[in-house]
Write a protein that holds these residues in place. Structure first.
Motif, PDB file in Angstrom:
ATOM      1  N   ASP A 169     -13.090 -14.872  -6.201  1.00  0.00           N
ATOM      2  CA  ASP A 169     -11.698 -14.710  -5.481  1.00  0.00           C
ATOM      3  C   ASP A 169     -10.823 -14.288  -6.755  1.00  0.00           C
ATOM      4  O   ASP A 169      -9.419 -14.575  -6.391  1.00  0.00           O
ATOM      5  CB  ASP A 169     -11.331 -15.850  -4.643  1.00  0.00           C
ATOM      6  CG  ASP A 169     -11.048 -17.449  -5.832  1.00  0.00           C
ATOM      7  OD1 ASP A 169     -12.265 -16.871  -6.849  1.00  0.00           O
ATOM      8  OD2 ASP A 169     -11.226 -19.117  -6.087  1.00  0.00           O
ATOM      9  N   TYR A 170     -11.187 -13.926  -8.097  1.00  0.00           N
ATOM     10  CA  TYR A 170     -10.536 -13.574  -8.849  1.00  0.00           C
ATOM     11  C   TYR A 170     -10.149 -11.968  -9.138  1.00  0.00           C
ATOM     12  O   TYR A 170      -8.793 -12.177  -9.473  1.00  0.00           O
ATOM     13  CB  TYR A 170     -11.021 -13.879 -10.361  1.00  0.00           C
ATOM     14  CG  TYR A 170     -10.786 -14.236 -11.771  1.00  0.00           C
ATOM     15  CD1 TYR A 170      -8.823 -14.622 -12.220  1.00  0.00           C
ATOM     16  CD2 TYR A 170     -10.463 -12.529 -12.139  1.00  0.00           C
ATOM     17  CE1 TYR A 170      -8.624 -13.926 -12.766  1.00  0.00           C
ATOM     18  CE2 TYR A 170      -9.715 -12.071 -13.291  1.00  0.00           C
ATOM     19  CZ  TYR A 170      -8.949 -12.708 -13.196  1.00  0.00           C
ATOM     20  OH  TYR A 170      -7.693 -12.434 -14.836  1.00  0.00           O
ATOM     21  N   THR A 171     -11.115 -11.457  -7.906  1.00  0.00           N
ATOM     22  CA  THR A 171     -10.692 -10.000  -8.720  1.00  0.00           C
ATOM     23  C   THR A 171      -9.191  -9.471  -7.484  1.00  0.00           C
ATOM     24  O   THR A 171      -7.966  -9.747  -7.549  1.00  0.00           O
ATOM     25  CB  THR A 171     -11.477  -9.352  -7.767  1.00  0.00           C
ATOM     26  OG1 THR A 171     -12.076  -9.301  -9.231  1.00  0.00           O
ATOM     27  CG2 THR A 171     -11.146  -7.254  -7.792  1.00  0.00           C
ATOM     28  N   MET A 229       1.063  -0.981   0.379  1.00  0.00           N
ATOM     29  CA  MET A 229       0.073  -0.103  -0.060  1.00  0.00           C
ATOM     30  C   MET A 229       0.796   1.145  -0.377  1.00  0.00           C
ATOM     31  O   MET A 229       1.599   0.862   0.658  1.00  0.00           O
ATOM     32  CB  MET A 229      -0.877  -0.068   0.947  1.00  0.00           C
ATOM     33  CG  MET A 229      -2.198  -0.889   1.250  1.00  0.00           C
ATOM     34  SD  MET A 229      -3.024  -0.581   0.061  1.00  0.00           S
ATOM     35  CE  MET A 229      -4.389  -1.845  -0.223  1.00  0.00           C
ATOM     36  N   PRO A 230       0.370   2.306  -0.888  1.00  0.00           N
ATOM     37  CA  PRO A 230       1.552   3.520  -0.839  1.00  0.00           C
ATOM     38  C   PRO A 230       0.975   4.281   0.307  1.00  0.00           C
ATOM     39  O   PRO A 230      -0.263   3.730   1.174  1.00  0.00           O
ATOM     40  CB  PRO A 230       0.896   4.761  -2.384  1.00  0.00           C
ATOM     41  CG  PRO A 230      -0.878   3.546  -1.693  1.00  0.00           C
ATOM     42  CD  PRO A 230      -1.080   2.614  -1.411  1.00  0.00           C
ATOM     43  N   SER A 231       2.229   5.322   0.959  1.00  0.00           N
ATOM     44  CA  SER A 231       2.270   5.592   2.393  1.00  0.00           C
ATOM     45  C   SER A 231       1.004   6.522   1.536  1.00  0.00           C
ATOM     46  O   SER A 231       0.841   7.034   0.458  1.00  0.00           O
ATOM     47  CB  SER A 231       3.211   6.374   2.335  1.00  0.00           C
ATOM     48  OG  SER A 231       3.566   8.080   1.500  1.00  0.00           O
ATOM     49  N   ILE A 258      -5.221  -8.563  -8.577  1.00  0.00           N
ATOM     50  CA  ILE A 258      -4.996  -7.323  -8.199  1.00  0.00           C
ATOM     51  C   ILE A 258      -3.574  -7.749  -7.894  1.00  0.00           C
ATOM     52  O   ILE A 258      -2.093  -7.199  -8.195  1.00  0.00           O
ATOM     53  CB  ILE A 258      -5.411  -7.308  -7.286  1.00  0.00           C
ATOM     54  CG1 ILE A 258      -6.918  -5.682  -7.836  1.00  0.00           C
ATOM     55  CG2 ILE A 258      -5.363  -5.219  -6.322  1.00  0.00           C
ATOM     56  CD1 ILE A 258      -8.064  -5.729  -6.730  1.00  0.00           C
ATOM     57  N   ARG A 259      -3.180  -8.776  -6.871  1.00  0.00           N
ATOM     58  CA  ARG A 259      -1.928  -9.166  -6.328  1.00  0.00           C
ATOM     59  C   ARG A 259      -0.711  -9.556  -7.029  1.00  0.00           C
ATOM     60  O   ARG A 259       0.030  -9.066  -7.106  1.00  0.00           O
ATOM     61  CB  ARG A 259      -2.205 -10.343  -5.258  1.00  0.00           C
ATOM     62  CG  ARG A 259      -0.812 -10.134  -4.248  1.00  0.00           C
ATOM     63  CD  ARG A 259      -1.304 -11.143  -3.364  1.00  0.00           C
ATOM     64  NE  ARG A 259      -1.755 -12.655  -4.359  1.00  0.00           N
ATOM     65  CZ  ARG A 259      -3.086 -13.251  -4.593  1.00  0.00           C
ATOM     66  NH1 ARG A 259      -4.319 -12.124  -3.447  1.00  0.00           N
ATOM     67  NH2 ARG A 259      -3.879 -14.340  -5.044  1.00  0.00           N
ATOM     68  N   ASN A 260      -1.319 -10.294  -7.881  1.00  0.00           N
ATOM     69  CA  ASN A 260      -0.382 -10.919  -9.423  1.00  0.00           C
ATOM     70  C   ASN A 260      -0.271  -9.958 -10.913  1.00  0.00           C
ATOM     71  O   ASN A 260       0.925  -9.686 -11.296  1.00  0.00           O
ATOM     72  CB  ASN A 260      -1.145 -12.200  -9.682  1.00  0.00           C
ATOM     73  CG  ASN A 260      -1.104 -13.164  -8.728  1.00  0.00           C
ATOM     74  OD1 ASN A 260       0.056 -13.548  -7.375  1.00  0.00           O
ATOM     75  ND2 ASN A 260      -2.252 -13.742  -7.877  1.00  0.00           N
ATOM     76  N   THR A 261      -1.276  -8.900 -11.188  1.00  0.00           N
ATOM     77  CA  THR A 261      -0.758  -7.925 -12.019  1.00  0.00           C
ATOM     78  C   THR A 261      -1.316  -6.763 -12.611  1.00  0.00           C
ATOM     79  O   THR A 261      -0.161  -6.168 -12.920  1.00  0.00           O
ATOM     80  CB  THR A 261      -2.112  -8.334 -12.901  1.00  0.00           C
ATOM     81  OG1 THR A 261      -1.967  -9.802 -13.834  1.00  0.00           O
ATOM     82  CG2 THR A 261      -1.619  -7.981 -14.583  1.00  0.00           C
ATOM     83  N   LEU A 262      -2.131  -6.164 -11.722  1.00  0.00           N
ATOM     84  CA  LEU A 262      -2.233  -5.207 -11.117  1.00  0.00           C
ATOM     85  C   LEU A 262      -1.913  -4.217 -10.490  1.00  0.00           C
ATOM     86  O   LEU A 262      -0.979  -3.219 -10.205  1.00  0.00           O
ATOM     87  CB  LEU A 262      -3.607  -4.362 -10.839  1.00  0.00           C
ATOM     88  CG  LEU A 262      -5.628  -4.874 -11.856  1.00  0.00           C
ATOM     89  CD1 LEU A 262      -6.537  -4.514 -11.423  1.00  0.00           C
ATOM     90  CD2 LEU A 262      -4.595  -4.692 -13.367  1.00  0.00           C
ATOM     91  N   VAL A 286      -1.787   0.864  -6.100  1.00  0.00           N
ATOM     92  CA  VAL A 286      -3.738   0.188  -5.593  1.00  0.00           C
ATOM     93  C   VAL A 286      -3.222   0.589  -3.787  1.00  0.00           C
ATOM     94  O   VAL A 286      -2.648   0.799  -3.031  1.00  0.00           O
ATOM     95  CB  VAL A 286      -3.418  -0.978  -5.055  1.00  0.00           C
ATOM     96  CG1 VAL A 286      -4.136  -2.011  -4.780  1.00  0.00           C
ATOM     97  CG2 VAL A 286      -2.528  -2.054  -6.782  1.00  0.00           C
ATOM     98  N   ALA A 287      -4.822   0.699  -3.577  1.00  0.00           N
ATOM     99  CA  ALA A 287      -5.250   2.035  -2.923  1.00  0.00           C
ATOM    100  C   ALA A 287      -6.773   0.820  -2.342  1.00  0.00           C
ATOM    101  O   ALA A 287      -7.032   0.177  -2.850  1.00  0.00           O
ATOM    102  CB  ALA A 287      -5.153   3.243  -2.456  1.00  0.00           C
ATOM    103  N   THR A 288      -7.783   1.783  -1.526  1.00  0.00           N
ATOM    104  CA  THR A 288      -9.106   1.155  -0.865  1.00  0.00           C
ATOM    105  C   THR A 288      -9.927   2.505  -1.297  1.00  0.00           C
ATOM    106  O   THR A 288      -9.061   3.596  -1.918  1.00  0.00           O
ATOM    107  CB  THR A 288      -9.319   1.384   1.109  1.00  0.00           C
ATOM    108  OG1 THR A 288      -8.412   2.079   1.425  1.00  0.00           O
ATOM    109  CG2 THR A 288      -7.951  -0.070   1.002  1.00  0.00           C
TER     110      THR A 288
END
Length: 216
Positions: free
Chosen positions: A181-183, A1-3, A187-191, A197-199
């Motif tokens: 569970d694909y999303t 996660m970014p600061s 996100i983890r493996n590609t995006l 990536v944030a919330t």
């Protein structure tokens, strides 16, 4: 996660655009052509989070673009070169131009200053559409990408944005795909390799802290 500092620097309202991808009635609405995807978008909270981001963008001077996929009744200009396109032609709900299916779905509110970009072809909301030219004219440096699906259109949007020199920000709880569970795996493996990536809450906090009214 970014600061927070890193994210807030990226999300300057003057150079940030929020993109909603295929958040339309015929895709994520109650009468969707893709009911499993629509259910996931709603049950996961992704659609509600897109609406929250759009509302905050309106309040804080961030431009919003809604990317809509549609087709003509005669199918002219549409792709036929992949299983996805051929399957879509047989669905009971068609994304026909001018119909309810291609209206932005509730609870997302479309403001007068929003831009709506419609495409008749392809898999990407950016490639071959007006989006890139609009982003450049708006002075965009950071594109926040939300919507559906994490299977196809959202990754396409991220890759196209990065290839064109924009910084992509993906609120991980404002996109959806199937199965559920694909999303997170996408996100983890590609995006996460090419986007920040944030919330949704993190993006909202940055919008609110640095927001200003966009000049007319």
């Amino acid at each position: 996660m970014p600061s927070y500092a890193e994210l807030s620097e990226l999300l300057d309202p003057a150079t940030t655009v929020l993109l909603t991808v295929e958040c339309q009635q015929g895709v994520v609405g109650p009468d969707s052509a893709l009911p499993q995807l629509a259910e996931e978008a709603r049950a996961s909270g992704a659609l509600a989070n897109v609406a929250r981001l759009v509302d905050a963008a309106h309040e804080n001077g961030v431009q919003v673009i809604h990317a809509i996929a549609e087709r003509r009744p005669d199918g002219r200009g549409a792709n036929h070169n992949a299983r996805l396109f051929r399957a879509a032609e047989r669905l009971p709900v068609q994304q026909l131009s001018g119909t309810e299916a291609v209206r932005v779905a509730a609870p997302i509110e479309v403001a007068e200053e929003d831009l709506v970009v419609r495409r008749l072809h392809g898999l990407s909301p950016i490639q071959g559409t007006d989006v890139d030219a609009l982003l450049r004219n708006l002075g965009c440096r950071t594109l926040v990408i939300t919507g559906v699906s994490a299977n196809v259109a959202v990754p396409n949007a991220v890759f196209d944005a990065v290839n064109r020199g924009y910084t992509a920000v993906v609120p991980k709880d404002a996109i959806a795909g199937v199965p559920s569970d694909y999303t997170p795996a996408m996100i983890r493996n590609t995006l996460a390799l090419v986007a920040t990536v944030a919330t949704t809450d993190e993006v909202l906090d940055c919008f609110k802290r640095s927001g200003r009214v966009r000049p007319a």
